[in-house]
Design a protein around this motif. Structure first.
Motif, PDB file in Angstrom:
ATOM      1  N   GLY A  53      -7.073   4.298 -15.742  1.00 46.71           N
ATOM      2  CA  GLY A  53      -7.824   3.697 -16.839  1.00 46.71           C
ATOM      3  C   GLY A  53      -7.913   2.186 -16.755  1.00 46.71           C
ATOM      4  N   ILE A  54      -7.435   1.625 -15.657  1.00 43.13           N
ATOM      5  CA  ILE A  54      -7.498   0.176 -15.447  1.00 43.13           C
ATOM      6  C   ILE A  54      -8.820  -0.146 -14.754  1.00 43.13           C
ATOM      7  N   PRO A  55      -9.661  -0.949 -15.389  1.00 45.35           N
ATOM      8  CA  PRO A  55     -10.923  -1.287 -14.736  1.00 45.35           C
ATOM      9  C   PRO A  55     -10.686  -2.162 -13.508  1.00 45.35           C
ATOM     10  N   LEU A  56     -11.340  -1.810 -12.427  1.00 47.65           N
ATOM     11  CA  LEU A  56     -11.231  -2.576 -11.186  1.00 47.65           C
ATOM     12  C   LEU A  56     -12.632  -2.921 -10.701  1.00 47.65           C
ATOM     13  N   GLY A  57     -12.844  -4.185 -10.388  1.00 48.78           N
ATOM     14  CA  GLY A  57     -14.062  -4.562  -9.699  1.00 48.78           C
ATOM     15  C   GLY A  57     -13.936  -4.149  -8.245  1.00 48.78           C
ATOM     16  N   LEU A  58     -15.032  -3.794  -7.624  1.00 47.87           N
ATOM     17  CA  LEU A  58     -15.025  -3.338  -6.231  1.00 47.87           C
ATOM     18  C   LEU A  58     -16.055  -4.135  -5.447  1.00 47.87           C
ATOM     19  N   GLU A  59     -15.590  -4.889  -4.453  1.00 45.25           N
ATOM     20  CA  GLU A  59     -16.478  -5.752  -3.678  1.00 45.25           C
ATOM     21  C   GLU A  59     -16.132  -5.677  -2.201  1.00 45.25           C
ATOM     22  N   ALA A  60     -17.156  -5.684  -1.356  1.00 43.29           N
ATOM     23  CA  ALA A  60     -16.971  -5.716   0.094  1.00 43.29           C
ATOM     24  C   ALA A  60     -17.562  -7.010   0.639  1.00 43.29           C
ATOM     25  N   LEU A  61     -16.796  -7.675   1.474  1.00 34.27           N
ATOM     26  CA  LEU A  61     -17.291  -8.881   2.118  1.00 34.27           C
ATOM     27  C   LEU A  61     -18.294  -8.499   3.195  1.00 34.27           C
ATOM     28  N   PRO A  62     -19.319  -9.298   3.404  1.00 34.65           N
ATOM     29  CA  PRO A  62     -20.328  -8.961   4.409  1.00 34.65           C
ATOM     30  C   PRO A  62     -19.856  -9.140   5.847  1.00 34.65           C
ATOM     31  N   ARG A  63     -18.787  -9.954   6.026  1.00 32.56           N
ATOM     32  CA  ARG A  63     -18.262 -10.177   7.377  1.00 32.56           C
ATOM     33  C   ARG A  63     -16.781 -10.514   7.290  1.00 32.56           C
ATOM     34  N   SER A  64     -16.122 -10.436   8.412  1.00 30.00           N
ATOM     35  CA  SER A  64     -14.701 -10.752   8.484  1.00 30.00           C
ATOM     36  C   SER A  64     -14.521 -11.917   9.448  1.00 30.00           C
ATOM     37  N   ASP A  65     -13.984 -13.004   8.940  1.00 25.66           N
ATOM     38  CA  ASP A  65     -13.772 -14.180   9.767  1.00 25.66           C
ATOM     39  C   ASP A  65     -12.435 -14.808   9.371  1.00 25.66           C
ATOM     40  N   PRO A  66     -11.504 -14.971  10.320  1.00 21.31           N
ATOM     41  CA  PRO A  66     -10.196 -15.538   9.991  1.00 21.31           C
ATOM     42  C   PRO A  66     -10.281 -16.922   9.338  1.00 21.31           C
ATOM     43  N   ARG A  67     -11.349 -17.645   9.592  1.00 19.73           N
ATOM     44  CA  ARG A  67     -11.506 -18.978   9.006  1.00 19.73           C
ATOM     45  C   ARG A  67     -11.791 -18.913   7.510  1.00 19.73           C
ATOM     46  N   ASP A  68     -12.140 -17.729   6.986  1.00 17.14           N
ATOM     47  CA  ASP A  68     -12.398 -17.591   5.553  1.00 17.14           C
ATOM     48  C   ASP A  68     -11.131 -17.723   4.723  1.00 17.14           C
ATOM     49  N   GLY A  69      -9.967 -17.490   5.341  1.00 18.65           N
ATOM     50  CA  GLY A  69      -8.702 -17.634   4.636  1.00 18.65           C
ATOM     51  C   GLY A  69      -8.270 -16.416   3.835  1.00 18.65           C
ATOM     52  N   ILE A  70      -8.995 -15.314   3.941  1.00 14.45           N
ATOM     53  CA  ILE A  70      -8.651 -14.135   3.155  1.00 14.45           C
ATOM     54  C   ILE A  70      -7.638 -13.264   3.892  1.00 14.45           C
ATOM     55  N   HIS A  71      -7.705 -13.236   5.201  1.00 14.72           N
ATOM     56  CA  HIS A  71      -6.726 -12.558   6.055  1.00 14.72           C
ATOM     57  C   HIS A  71      -6.599 -11.063   5.769  1.00 14.72           C
ATOM     58  N   ILE A  72      -7.735 -10.385   5.679  1.00 13.46           N
ATOM     59  CA  ILE A  72      -7.682  -8.937   5.498  1.00 13.46           C
ATOM     60  C   ILE A  72      -8.340  -8.192   6.652  1.00 13.46           C
ATOM     61  N   GLY A  73      -8.973  -8.874   7.555  1.00 11.77           N
ATOM     62  CA  GLY A  73      -9.633  -8.216   8.668  1.00 11.77           C
ATOM     63  C   GLY A  73     -10.826  -7.392   8.205  1.00 11.77           C
ATOM     64  N   SER A  74     -11.356  -6.587   9.090  1.00 13.11           N
ATOM     65  CA  SER A  74     -12.565  -5.835   8.754  1.00 13.11           C
ATOM     66  C   SER A  74     -12.280  -4.575   7.940  1.00 13.11           C
ATOM     67  N   ARG A  75     -11.062  -4.029   8.015  1.00 12.83           N
ATOM     68  CA  ARG A  75     -10.745  -2.789   7.282  1.00 12.83           C
ATOM     69  C   ARG A  75      -9.659  -2.964   6.239  1.00 12.83           C
ATOM     70  N   GLY A  76      -9.255  -4.188   5.977  1.00  8.63           N
ATOM     71  CA  GLY A  76      -8.186  -4.453   5.027  1.00  8.63           C
ATOM     72  C   GLY A  76      -8.695  -4.658   3.612  1.00  8.63           C
ATOM     73  N   VAL A  77      -7.748  -5.037   2.736  1.00  6.97           N
ATOM     74  CA  VAL A  77      -8.065  -5.192   1.318  1.00  6.97           C
ATOM     75  C   VAL A  77      -7.226  -6.309   0.713  1.00  6.97           C
ATOM     76  N   ALA A  78      -7.787  -6.933  -0.301  1.00 13.89           N
ATOM     77  CA  ALA A  78      -7.029  -7.855  -1.155  1.00 13.89           C
ATOM     78  C   ALA A  78      -7.271  -7.424  -2.589  1.00 13.89           C
ATOM     79  N   LEU A  79      -6.225  -7.477  -3.387  1.00 11.70           N
ATOM     80  CA  LEU A  79      -6.335  -7.223  -4.817  1.00 11.70           C
ATOM     81  C   LEU A  79      -6.231  -8.577  -5.497  1.00 11.70           C
ATOM     82  N   VAL A  80      -7.305  -8.965  -6.164  1.00  5.66           N
ATOM     83  CA  VAL A  80      -7.405 -10.302  -6.733  1.00  5.66           C
ATOM     84  C   VAL A  80      -7.281 -10.220  -8.252  1.00  5.66           C
ATOM     85  N   ARG A  81      -6.432 -11.076  -8.799  1.00  6.33           N
ATOM     86  CA  ARG A  81      -6.237 -11.128 -10.244  1.00  6.33           C
ATOM     87  C   ARG A  81      -7.491 -11.686 -10.920  1.00  6.33           C
ATOM     88  N   PRO A  82      -7.627 -11.467 -12.224  1.00  3.25           N
ATOM     89  CA  PRO A  82      -8.789 -12.009 -12.939  1.00  3.25           C
ATOM     90  C   PRO A  82      -8.919 -13.528 -12.844  1.00  3.25           C
TER      91      PRO A  82
END
Length: 88
Positions: free
Chosen positions: A31-60
């Protein structure tokens, strides 16, 4: 980014469809609402560090609360466990 202001957001790499499905499943079960977003590309310079098949859970507030740079056997279980830990 406009993605972060009210709910936790599941952000995946461009090949993270399984994480998006896991997010839908976890949101429905908890019952917890979650936004769902996919990045269009994976680039280590973006600083997200999830790769092409990974995930990050971002707080509001836009801070990364948890990340996993690979796809586990049961992504819904991993995501639910992360939310449980974060929300106590």
């Amino acid at each position: 980014m406009d993605w972060f202001d009210q709910d936790f957001v599941v952000v995946t790499g461009p090949q993270g469809g399984e994480w998006l499905e896991a997010g839908r499943t976890v949101s429905k079960k908890t019952g917890i609402p979650l936004g769902l977003e996919a990045l269009p590309r994976s680039d280590p310079r973006d600083g997200i560090h999830i790769g092409s098949r990974g995930v990050a859970l971002v707080r509001p507030d836009g801070h990364v609360a948890w990340r996993m740079p690979w796809l586990p056997v049961d992504p819904a279980r991993e995501l639910a466990g992360a939310l449980t830990t974060l929300l106590g």
